[in-house]
Structures are given as C-alpha cells and as structure tokens.
Design a protein around this motif. Structure first.
Motif: not given
Length: 205
Positions: A81-84, A123-124, A130-136, A139-144
């Motif tokens: 969540s945005a506040t987590s 998001g599940d 997860v970053f998504t290109r709206r044109d194509t 998607q890629v998932a990233v973690s740090f």
C-alpha cells in the motif's frame, strides 16, 4: 550548497516526454534525470532513495533496450500500500522519473498526455514493483535488497546518539559521512547480483 560528488557519478537516465516537447519545455522532448533530482524531491539521500532510483533505472533500461523510455506512457504497480513502510518514498521517485501518478497528475489535453491513474498500489504482483509499457504491454518486475552492501556497524549507534541529543558536531559529521558512503556504494553496485532483481514478465493474454 554542495551535494556529495558521487551524486553526479550515479547512473543517469534520459526519457522522451512528448508533453514536454509539445509545450516547448524541451525542443526534442528529451529530459535527463540524475540521482540528485531524486534527492531534491525526497529532501534526503538514503538507501531507500538510492534503491528506488536504481530499480526505476534498471526497469526502464529493460523495457526500452533500444530507445529512450516514453515518460507518461509507463505504469507502475506496487505490491504494498502507499502508506506501508517506505513505499510512498519509493513511489515519489518512480513518479518523478516516469511521470506516472495516481489521481493527482496532469489531466491531459484532448484525451492525450493524461498522467493520472498510472500509479497503482496493493497489486497482486511478483516482486516489489511491476513496470508496464502501455504501448506494447511489456512488463518487468523489480525488487531491491541492500543487504549485500552493508553499512558501517558504527552508523546506527551514532544515529541513536544524535537523535537523543547527545552527539557532538564532529560525531554528526562522521555519521553523515558513513551514511552517504553506504549510499555511494549502493549506487556504484547497480549491476551487482542480488542488489536489484529485474524479471521480464509474460504479457497478459
């Protein structure tokens, strides 16, 4: 005012922003962002801000291997969540670079260049973001994880002493140097295995 010198050496990224080009903010629409921009936004430099910066840079490099990323045409979905925890801090950096916002961004012109509803939370998803290109739809998932770049054992006791009001000016300076030294090492380790994990995802059917 002077930033630490390593800010300028951190990975940078240039995006094409068609809205900036349309409205004359950039003659070719290209806008380059550096780590110092994220620091100005957040008001501080820390492992979280550095991690947000690296996750976004790595994700956009993966999504746009042969062309500048298209600012305003990228969605970002967070697992939390945005506040987590520090999710809000990370989301602000992601928004800075990609232009994605919740419902607070630019409303667009004649149905174009709308920056709203491109930033999502709870998001599940696999990974942290997860970053998504709206044109194509790519998607890629990233973690740090900063565990591979540990801080000095002396840093946290020094911080506790500072927050308790018992530190000298010299101790405060020493702490600041130790803190930023870890940030520097994190930024320099952008391609170190385990620091930032980038995973391409199959397109939705």
């Amino acid at each position: 005012m002077a930033f630490p010198a390593f800010f300028a050496q951190a990975p940078r990224i240039a995006l094409h922003d068609p809205l900036a080009q349309l409205l004359g903010a950039s003659d070719d629409g290209l806008i380059e962002y550096g780590y110092e921009d994220a620091v100005r936004l957040a008001g501080h430099s820390c492992p979280t801000v550095a991690g947000a910066w690296l996750m976004t840079v790595r994700a956009l490099r993966a999504l746009y291997p042969d062309a500048p990323p298209q600012r305003g045409d990228i969605e970002a979905t967070f697992a939390d969540s945005a506040t987590s925890g520090v999710t809000g801090v990370i989301a602000n950096v992601v928004s800075l670079i990609t232009g994605a916002t919740t419902d607070t961004g630019f409303k667009g012109l004649a149905g174009q260049h709308d920056r709203r509803n491109l930033l999502h939370f709870q998001g599940d998803i696999p990974g942290e973001i997860v970053f998504t290109r709206r044109d194509t739809g790519d998607q890629v998932a990233v973690s740090f994880s900063a565990q591979g770049v540990p801080g000095s054992p002396a840093a946290m006791p020094m911080l506790q002493k500072i927050l308790a009001g018992g530190a000298s000016d010299t101790e405060k300076q020493d702490f600041a140097q130790l803190w930023q030294d870890r940030v520097r090492r994190i930024l320099e380790a952008i391609d170190q295995p385990g620091l930032v994990t980038v995973s391409p995802l199959p397109r939705a059917a």
